[in-house]
Design a protein around this motif. Sequence first.
Motif, PDB file in Angstrom:
ATOM      1  N   PHE A  47      -3.314 -17.012   0.478  1.00  0.00           N
ATOM      2  CA  PHE A  47      -2.248 -16.104   0.188  1.00  0.00           C
ATOM      3  C   PHE A  47      -2.214 -15.815  -1.256  1.00  0.00           C
ATOM      4  O   PHE A  47      -2.131 -16.997  -1.913  1.00  0.00           O
ATOM      5  CB  PHE A  47      -0.798 -16.192   0.791  1.00  0.00           C
ATOM      6  CG  PHE A  47      -0.832 -16.025   2.298  1.00  0.00           C
ATOM      7  CD1 PHE A  47      -1.025 -14.534   2.755  1.00  0.00           C
ATOM      8  CD2 PHE A  47      -1.060 -17.032   3.211  1.00  0.00           C
ATOM      9  CE1 PHE A  47      -0.863 -14.443   4.141  1.00  0.00           C
ATOM     10  CE2 PHE A  47      -0.654 -16.756   4.629  1.00  0.00           C
ATOM     11  CZ  PHE A  47      -0.839 -15.437   5.146  1.00  0.00           C
ATOM     12  N   ASN A  48      -1.909 -14.874  -2.040  1.00  0.00           N
ATOM     13  CA  ASN A  48      -1.984 -14.637  -3.438  1.00  0.00           C
ATOM     14  C   ASN A  48      -0.412 -14.823  -3.895  1.00  0.00           C
ATOM     15  O   ASN A  48       0.441 -13.764  -3.764  1.00  0.00           O
ATOM     16  CB  ASN A  48      -2.407 -13.458  -3.825  1.00  0.00           C
ATOM     17  CG  ASN A  48      -2.645 -13.517  -5.357  1.00  0.00           C
ATOM     18  OD1 ASN A  48      -2.646 -14.393  -6.155  1.00  0.00           O
ATOM     19  ND2 ASN A  48      -2.843 -11.904  -5.789  1.00  0.00           N
ATOM     20  N   PRO A  49      -0.027 -15.879  -4.569  1.00  0.00           N
ATOM     21  CA  PRO A  49       1.258 -15.785  -5.146  1.00  0.00           C
ATOM     22  C   PRO A  49       1.489 -14.626  -6.167  1.00  0.00           C
ATOM     23  O   PRO A  49       2.732 -14.316  -6.015  1.00  0.00           O
ATOM     24  CB  PRO A  49       1.581 -17.267  -5.502  1.00  0.00           C
ATOM     25  CG  PRO A  49       0.360 -17.605  -6.013  1.00  0.00           C
ATOM     26  CD  PRO A  49      -0.791 -16.985  -4.846  1.00  0.00           C
ATOM     27  N   ALA A  50       0.659 -14.079  -6.679  1.00  0.00           N
ATOM     28  CA  ALA A  50       0.908 -13.089  -7.885  1.00  0.00           C
ATOM     29  C   ALA A  50       0.610 -11.721  -7.240  1.00  0.00           C
ATOM     30  O   ALA A  50      -0.284 -11.102  -7.581  1.00  0.00           O
ATOM     31  CB  ALA A  50      -0.283 -13.314  -8.891  1.00  0.00           C
ATOM     32  N   SER A  51       1.333 -11.296  -6.181  1.00  0.00           N
ATOM     33  CA  SER A  51       1.285 -10.345  -5.413  1.00  0.00           C
ATOM     34  C   SER A  51       2.584 -10.051  -5.014  1.00  0.00           C
ATOM     35  O   SER A  51       3.621 -10.672  -5.267  1.00  0.00           O
ATOM     36  CB  SER A  51       0.576 -10.470  -4.051  1.00  0.00           C
ATOM     37  OG  SER A  51       1.142 -11.351  -3.318  1.00  0.00           O
ATOM     38  N   LEU A  52       3.075  -8.739  -4.469  1.00  0.00           N
ATOM     39  CA  LEU A  52       4.189  -8.272  -4.186  1.00  0.00           C
ATOM     40  C   LEU A  52       4.550  -9.284  -2.702  1.00  0.00           C
ATOM     41  O   LEU A  52       5.900  -9.427  -2.761  1.00  0.00           O
ATOM     42  CB  LEU A  52       4.086  -6.932  -3.473  1.00  0.00           C
ATOM     43  CG  LEU A  52       3.916  -5.585  -4.728  1.00  0.00           C
ATOM     44  CD1 LEU A  52       3.785  -4.385  -3.660  1.00  0.00           C
ATOM     45  CD2 LEU A  52       5.040  -5.674  -5.523  1.00  0.00           C
ATOM     46  N   TRP A  53       3.777  -9.592  -1.969  1.00  0.00           N
ATOM     47  CA  TRP A  53       4.048 -10.559  -0.958  1.00  0.00           C
ATOM     48  C   TRP A  53       4.685 -11.897  -1.600  1.00  0.00           C
ATOM     49  O   TRP A  53       5.468 -12.661  -1.215  1.00  0.00           O
ATOM     50  CB  TRP A  53       2.959 -10.810   0.068  1.00  0.00           C
ATOM     51  CG  TRP A  53       2.683  -9.522   0.663  1.00  0.00           C
ATOM     52  CD1 TRP A  53       2.906  -8.152   0.367  1.00  0.00           C
ATOM     53  CD2 TRP A  53       1.856  -9.414   1.953  1.00  0.00           C
ATOM     54  NE1 TRP A  53       2.432  -7.493   1.535  1.00  0.00           N
ATOM     55  CE2 TRP A  53       1.777  -8.140   2.189  1.00  0.00           C
ATOM     56  CE3 TRP A  53       1.321 -10.570   2.906  1.00  0.00           C
ATOM     57  CZ2 TRP A  53       1.275  -7.866   3.513  1.00  0.00           C
ATOM     58  CZ3 TRP A  53       0.624 -10.077   4.018  1.00  0.00           C
ATOM     59  CH2 TRP A  53       0.707  -8.746   4.445  1.00  0.00           C
ATOM     60  N   GLY A  54       3.941 -12.244  -2.819  1.00  0.00           N
ATOM     61  CA  GLY A  54       4.230 -13.538  -3.168  1.00  0.00           C
ATOM     62  C   GLY A  54       5.729 -13.451  -4.014  1.00  0.00           C
ATOM     63  O   GLY A  54       6.340 -14.372  -4.093  1.00  0.00           O
ATOM     64  N   VAL A  55       6.113 -12.327  -4.516  1.00  0.00           N
ATOM     65  CA  VAL A  55       7.268 -12.245  -5.067  1.00  0.00           C
ATOM     66  C   VAL A  55       8.325 -12.027  -3.951  1.00  0.00           C
ATOM     67  O   VAL A  55       9.443 -12.732  -4.014  1.00  0.00           O
ATOM     68  CB  VAL A  55       7.173 -10.975  -6.072  1.00  0.00           C
ATOM     69  CG1 VAL A  55       8.576 -10.603  -6.348  1.00  0.00           C
ATOM     70  CG2 VAL A  55       6.353 -10.985  -7.389  1.00  0.00           C
ATOM     71  N   ARG A  56       7.981 -11.535  -3.078  1.00  0.00           N
ATOM     72  CA  ARG A  56       8.912 -11.343  -1.947  1.00  0.00           C
ATOM     73  C   ARG A  56       9.189 -12.758  -1.160  1.00  0.00           C
ATOM     74  O   ARG A  56      10.301 -13.168  -0.866  1.00  0.00           O
ATOM     75  CB  ARG A  56       8.360 -10.304  -0.634  1.00  0.00           C
ATOM     76  CG  ARG A  56       9.289 -10.193   0.579  1.00  0.00           C
ATOM     77  CD  ARG A  56      10.539  -9.748   0.315  1.00  0.00           C
ATOM     78  NE  ARG A  56      11.195  -9.574   1.600  1.00  0.00           N
ATOM     79  CZ  ARG A  56      11.876 -10.879   2.236  1.00  0.00           C
ATOM     80  NH1 ARG A  56      11.822 -11.682   1.617  1.00  0.00           N
ATOM     81  NH2 ARG A  56      12.396 -10.509   3.313  1.00  0.00           N
TER      82      ARG A  56
END
Length: 257
Positions: A139-148
Amino acid sequence: MDSAASEKSIIALDSWLKTPAGVYVRAWEQACLDDMTADIFGFNAVQVGLPQIDALAANRMPNKWQAATRATELDPQQLAAGGKQIAVALDFAELPFASQSLDLVVLPHVLEFAAEPHQVLREVERVLIPEGQVIIIGFNPASLWGVRQGLRRVTRSPYLPVAGEFISMPRMKDWLKLLNLGVTRSHFGCYAPPCRTAHWLGRFAFMENAGKRWWPYLGAVYMVHAVKRVKGMTLIGPAWNKKAAKAPQAVPATNRK
């Protein structure tokens, strides 16, 4: 994170993969893996963990294994249909394979839920042959999912399994470089916002192509392909001197008609 906690984390990921977002992720990962592994040749390949994805489905190596920490989490009939054998490991930090015996290792979401991710990578480097290949999914922490996911303390509603320690792409590349595992290509995918229903994930399907074009490094999931480089190894080939350069190259006997 100890081994017991790691086991619970993997179980939590198993449950998450059944959600609409998990189904969305699995579909992208399966398609990308099929494309990436189809032209990787050799004799022995292993998928470590996450049997919900058949990471070696498109690969044509004669010997394929599915490694897991619990034999009960594997479906023997499904594995047999895919031509894979079962390899049970007490811990992914100690893989049950001889040194330099594997041509390909696939790690789908293993490192971010492992108790000792560095040791798992060292084990992978150990079991790979020179020029052996590894594919890592995370999973990419630098993504919308990571921010969420980072806002879970505020929202009190995590989007991804909370026990995972998500590793950024630059950090992953640094780890691989230290083990002489040279990255050759990488992919990002799943650009839809962190929606919980299949309906809304479908509504944002257009963002897949837009994300690839306009913000390619912000996909929720990444896939990294690396090759084991061995220092001091010399490839056998023609003598590179002026005299040899003028001489015609010999054709291997197996290629003659």
